[in-house]
Design a protein around this motif. Structure first.
Motif, short mmCIF file in Angstrom:
data_model
loop_
_atom_site.label_atom_id
_atom_site.label_comp_id
_atom_site.label_asym_id
_atom_site.label_seq_id
_atom_site.Cartn_x
_atom_site.Cartn_y
_atom_site.Cartn_z
N ARG A 142 9.52 40.14 26.84
CA ARG A 142 10.41 41.31 26.57
C ARG A 142 9.39 42.29 27.62
O ARG A 142 8.35 42.63 27.42
N LEU A 143 10.21 43.01 28.64
CA LEU A 143 9.58 43.94 29.66
C LEU A 143 10.72 45.14 29.99
O LEU A 143 11.98 44.93 30.15
N THR A 144 10.10 46.28 29.54
CA THR A 144 10.92 47.53 29.56
C THR A 144 10.34 48.55 30.70
O THR A 144 9.21 48.83 30.56
N LEU A 145 10.90 48.79 31.72
CA LEU A 145 10.58 49.64 32.88
C LEU A 145 11.60 50.47 33.29
O LEU A 145 11.74 51.08 34.27
N SER A 146 12.34 51.13 32.08
CA SER A 146 13.21 52.13 32.25
C SER A 146 12.68 53.48 32.88
O SER A 146 11.42 53.63 32.37
N ARG A 147 13.55 54.18 33.51
CA ARG A 147 13.03 55.47 34.19
C ARG A 147 11.58 55.30 35.05
O ARG A 147 10.96 56.21 35.24
N LEU A 167 8.34 35.74 36.17
CA LEU A 167 8.00 35.84 34.86
C LEU A 167 8.96 34.95 34.08
O LEU A 167 9.93 35.27 33.63
N GLN A 168 8.70 33.52 34.13
CA GLN A 168 9.75 32.60 33.74
C GLN A 168 10.15 32.65 32.19
O GLN A 168 10.96 32.09 31.73
N GLY A 169 9.13 33.33 31.41
CA GLY A 169 9.38 33.40 29.90
C GLY A 169 10.30 34.60 29.65
O GLY A 169 10.41 34.67 28.21
N LEU A 170 10.82 35.52 30.57
CA LEU A 170 11.42 36.63 29.99
C LEU A 170 12.66 36.28 29.37
O LEU A 170 13.40 35.60 30.04
N ARG A 171 12.72 37.09 28.47
CA ARG A 171 14.26 37.03 27.45
C ARG A 171 14.85 38.33 27.62
O ARG A 171 16.38 38.38 27.38
N THR A 172 14.11 39.31 27.67
CA THR A 172 14.73 40.66 27.53
C THR A 172 14.00 41.73 28.49
O THR A 172 12.98 41.74 28.59
N LEU A 173 15.00 42.09 29.43
CA LEU A 173 14.67 42.97 30.47
C LEU A 173 15.48 44.44 30.28
O LEU A 173 16.63 44.32 30.49
N ASN A 174 14.70 45.43 30.41
CA ASN A 174 15.29 46.92 30.62
C ASN A 174 14.84 47.57 31.75
O ASN A 174 13.74 47.72 32.03
N LEU A 175 15.93 47.59 32.45
CA LEU A 175 15.83 48.36 34.01
C LEU A 175 16.70 49.71 34.07
O LEU A 175 17.02 49.98 35.49
N ASN A 177 18.13 53.25 34.34
CA ASN A 177 17.48 54.46 35.22
C ASN A 177 16.58 54.12 36.11
O ASN A 177 15.63 54.91 36.37
N THR A 178 16.47 53.02 36.87
CA THR A 178 15.80 52.52 37.90
C THR A 178 16.61 52.48 39.14
O THR A 178 17.58 52.73 39.32
N ASP A 179 15.74 52.17 40.29
CA ASP A 179 16.52 51.92 41.67
C ASP A 179 16.63 50.72 41.74
O ASP A 179 16.55 50.11 43.02
N LEU A 180 16.82 49.72 40.63
CA LEU A 180 17.45 48.26 40.93
C LEU A 180 18.55 48.34 41.87
O LEU A 180 19.68 49.05 41.79
N THR A 181 18.58 47.34 42.76
CA THR A 181 19.75 46.86 43.71
C THR A 181 20.15 45.66 43.51
O THR A 181 19.52 44.89 42.71
N ASP A 182 21.02 45.33 44.36
CA ASP A 182 21.83 44.09 44.27
C ASP A 182 20.66 42.66 44.27
O ASP A 182 20.96 41.83 43.65
N PRO A 183 19.96 42.93 45.52
CA PRO A 183 18.97 41.56 45.70
C PRO A 183 18.18 41.43 44.65
O PRO A 183 17.70 40.36 44.09
N PHE A 184 17.68 42.46 43.89
CA PHE A 184 16.84 42.49 42.57
C PHE A 184 17.44 41.81 41.51
O PHE A 184 17.13 40.98 40.86
N LEU A 185 18.82 42.21 41.49
CA LEU A 185 19.73 41.39 40.38
C LEU A 185 19.95 40.05 40.43
O LEU A 185 19.73 39.43 39.44
N THR A 202 22.04 52.47 37.27
CA THR A 202 21.16 51.90 38.36
C THR A 202 22.50 51.86 39.79
O THR A 202 23.38 51.92 39.45
N PRO A 203 21.84 51.87 40.92
CA PRO A 203 22.68 51.66 42.16
C PRO A 203 23.30 50.50 42.36
O PRO A 203 23.75 50.20 43.48
N VAL A 204 23.47 49.50 41.25
CA VAL A 204 24.17 48.12 41.62
C VAL A 204 25.39 48.19 41.95
O VAL A 204 26.15 49.10 41.33
N THR A 205 25.79 47.66 43.07
CA THR A 205 27.17 47.72 43.38
C THR A 205 28.01 46.52 43.22
O THR A 205 29.35 46.35 43.12
N GLU A 206 27.11 45.31 42.86
CA GLU A 206 28.10 44.01 42.60
C GLU A 206 27.48 43.27 41.31
O GLU A 206 26.14 43.44 41.03
#
Length: 754
Positions: A142-147, A167-175, A177-185, A202-206
């Protein structure tokens, strides 16, 4: 609410704090004494046992919550042997990338919450640090990186950077209010076990990348995706292929018209995402009741539906669904659910509070700690939001007004008052907010029984009072100040009285009322506040003289000659001034003293007035070398004082309270005139009779018992004084005996503190 719900709400707030919580809090406060400082400035525990892993997690969490976690203090977690972390929380704590890497990354973490961490720590730093530990790559779930700023413009891997997919074990991810973009997603959606994903605001478009985890993703939160560039049909097409999806959040706090994608989803019935048990479309203004009905009827397993600010919360289909939780504004249940669900969404919190305020307007004589706790949560989460504080403070007033505060748990009220004072401090120029907070404070239960920082409250209310003349609010402000000052310690009163501005403000109110000849509660509260402010505080007493308070009070005595309650408060303050030796010369005014003498006795003079008049005269005549008026006048005053005291009867109600008997010590000396001594022992006898437990103990602790013994055994002391002193000593002995029923006969002769 049901009786058992109310009982649970009260019990939860009234139960004592767990011992482990108290211990952790103490460790946080004592880190400097428990640690040594390393060459790089970080702390290291001087000695530490092998703590249970859960306790280490709790210590880190407590440090973050109390604001003591930083580059220096996080160093204690560098030792993985003593403090092993699994569920790490560094939320909102100022950490650098280096401190984070050294202290947290060596642990085999399962969870990490780094929401809103200031100080330059980015998502890139966190990922590269975690990925440097091979155990973390597999263990972190579980990883939370909000804001937080992610810090990468693309997924082009640099030497020290890796993607989320490492991080192959990730089950929960909170991003959120971050600058997450399509390549990250796209990189995120390759995670083989990803079940819960939050990409809100986030600025995700797709969203096409979500298809990469369509077999595992159970929960998607996509609140406020304002840069989404897809057709509604395409959005629904992608979402409908997420076969494992159970929870979906498409809410938007812009409160814009409901878009086509939401309409298609709702009206699609059970044909789209039939396994959904939770859907949130709050803020979508044009959601129709028909669409909600179609959606709900097509899903018997639905557990949650978010409809706040949609206007569809009153839909008939919802009333029969007892197992369905709904956020909305149609009723109390929906509003409270909104406050619980949207703790981290300011706009929704504010919207729910607005509707709660309207609801609480009609809550007469209902004690609702459960609702007050929800309001407090909103105030705490958004302490810097004027809009939230404004409406929340109005709700607090409605929930604690009149007798509604009586049944509230004091720990809850204490936390609420603390937050109210924070709001007053944060927004000093906003009149309506200050008014709301003042209304909350103007409660007998809160002012008298609830623990909070009364000194800070008194200063804040005084600052507010300086800029406002509304009569109703002025009356409340002065009443609050009067009660607060009476509750302060001598040290706090001295500090408050050091500000001459406060003295000017209160005297200005007295003058304003006296010029108009008005007798009202504002005048009485102002006089009481001044009386308490000058109690054993020479600085405040000096300011009173400097601000022409003596001249004003002479006029008040004459103006309100028939108002005993006004006269008693005026004389009580003048008694405080007379206790200060350096100010006694200012009171050596023949007209003033002659007027005070007339208040010593007479058929129309109450004992309370006579008592304080006698106190003034006793103090001023006690120092013969400082007496600057005619000596014959002094002798006459002493004789009349003695004679008047012999006529006084003990009042039935409590007339005065004292913080200390020390101002009387000089009056009890054997060299003093009998009238001076008699007033002092009569005063002691009065309060010991009315509250023997408190004042008999005070006599012993402060050493006054020895002075009384000297008076009672001195044959030159007037018989009236000796008799009164012996009576007081008898009360002290009785209270000393009854306070310890197991005392033996041989112990009765001792006069120590019981």
């Amino acid at each position: 609410t049901s009786a058992d719900q109310l009982h649970r709400g009260i019990t939860a707030e009234s139960c004592p704090v767990a011992l482990s919580e108290l211990c952790l809090a103490q460790v946080c406060l004592s880190l400097d004494s428990l640690c040594s400082t390393q060459p790089d400035g970080s702390l290291r525990l001087s000695w530490a046992p092998l703590l249970p892993q859960e306790m280490a997690d709790q210590l880190l969490h407590k440090m973050a919550a109390q604001g003591t976690l930083n580059d220096r203090t996080v160093g204690i977690f560098r030792s993985c042997e003593q403090l092993r972390l699994r569920r790490a929380c560094v939320r909102s704590s100022p950490l650098s990338a280096e401190a984070f890497r050294l202290a947290l990354c060596p642990h085999r973490l399962q969870e990490l919450d780094a929401s809103g961490v200031p100080g330059g720590l980015t998502g890139a730093h966190i990922l590269s640090g975690l990925a440097s530990n091979p155990e973390c790559r597999a263990s972190l779930q579980r990883l939370t990186l909000s804001r937080l700023q992610l810090g990468w413009t693309s997924l082009e891997v640099k030497e020290e950077q890796v993607g989320f997919s490492s991080l192959q074990g990730l089950r929960t991810l909170n991003l959120a209010n971050t600058d997450l973009t399509d390549p990250f997603l796209e990189d995120i959606c390759t995670l083989p076990q990803l079940e819960v994903l939050d990409i809100s605001s986030t600025p995700v478009t797709e969203l096409s990348a979500l298809l990469g985890c369509r077999l595992t993703l159970r929960s998607l939160t996509a609140h406020g995706l304002r840069q989404l560039d897809m057709s509604p049909a395409r959005v629904i097409s992608i979402l409908s292929q997420l076969h494992a999806l159970r929870h979906l959040d498409l809410s938007d706090d812009r409160f814009v018209s409901g878009d086509e994608a939401v309409r298609l989803l709702l009206e699609g019935g059970s044909g789209i995402l039939p396994a959904l048990v939770s859907l949130d479309v709050s803020g979508r203004k044009k959601v129709t009741e028909g669409a909600v009905t179609a959606f709900v009827e097509g899903r018997r397993g639905l557990l949650f539906l978010g409809l706040l600010a949609t206007g569809a919360g009153s839909c008939d289909v919802l009333s029969g669904k007892n197992n369905l939780k709904v956020t909305g504004e149609a009723n109390e249940k929906q509003i409270c659910e909104s406050l619980r669900r949207y703790r981290e969404r300011e706009c929704f919190t504010r919207e729910a509070l607005v509707h709660l305020y309207q609801l609480t307007n009609d809550m007469y004589n209902q004690t609702r700690p459960d609702i007050l706790k929800l309001v407090l949560g909103g105030m705490q989460n958004y302490s810097e939001s004027l809009h939230v504080q404004l409406v929340a403070s109005a709700c607090v007033f409605n929930l604690t007004n009149q007798d509604m505060a009586v049944g509230m748990p004091h720990p809850l009220l204490s936390a609420v008052v603390h937050q109210v004072l924070e709001a007053m401090r944060s927004f000093p120029s906003h009149q309506q907010l200050q008014k709301n907070c003042l209304l909350v404070l103007c409660s007998d239960t809160i002012l008298q029984d609830v623990p909070f920082d009364r000194f800070e409250a008194a200063k804040l209310v005084m600052n507010w009072l300086s800029g406002h003349v509304d009569r109703t609010l002025q009356r409340m402000a002065v009443a609050v100040i009067s009660i607060l000052v009476a509750k302060l310690s001598t040290e706090q009163t001295t500090q408050l009285g050091a500000d001459i501005f406060i003295m000017k403000q209160l005297l200005g109110i007295v003058q304003q009322k006296a010029m108009a000849g008005v007798v009202d509660s504002t005048l009485k509260f102002a006089l009481s506040a001044l009386w308490n402010l000058t109690d054993e505080t020479p600085t405040a007493s000096r300011h009173f003289i400097q601000c022409q308070g003596l001249e004003l009070y002479e006029e008040v005595l004459k103006t309100y000659s028939s108002e005993s309650s006004i006269q008693q408060k005026v004389l009580g303050l003048l008694n405080n001034i007379a206790e200060v030796e350096e100010l006694q010369a200012d009171m050596m005014q023949e007209d003033l003293l002659e007027h005070v003498v007339t208040l010593l006795q007479g058929p129309q003079v109450e004992v309370g007035i006579s008592y304080f008049a006698g106190g003034i005269l006793a103090h001023l005549t006690s120092r013969q070398d400082a007496w600057t008026l005619d000596q014959g006048l002094r002798q006459t005053i002493l004789e009349q004082l003695h004679a008047a005291i012999l006529t006084w009867a003990l009042p039935e109600r409590e007339m005065v309270s004292y913080r200390s008997f020390r101002p009387f010590f000089s009056l009890l000396q054997t060299s003093q005139p009998a009238g001076v001594q008699l007033w002092a022992v009569w005063a002691m006898h009065l309060v010991c009779t009315q509250n023997g437990v408190q004042y008999c103990q005070m006599l012993q602790v402060e050493g006054a018992v020895e002075l009384l013994k000297t008076l009672s055994s001195d044959l030159d002391t007037h018989s009236n004084v000796r008799g009164m002193a012996e009576s007081i000593l008898g009360m002290v002995e009785r209270h000393q005996t009854t306070s310890n029923p197991l005392r033996t006969q041989t112990e009765k002769g001792h006069h120590g503190r019981s």
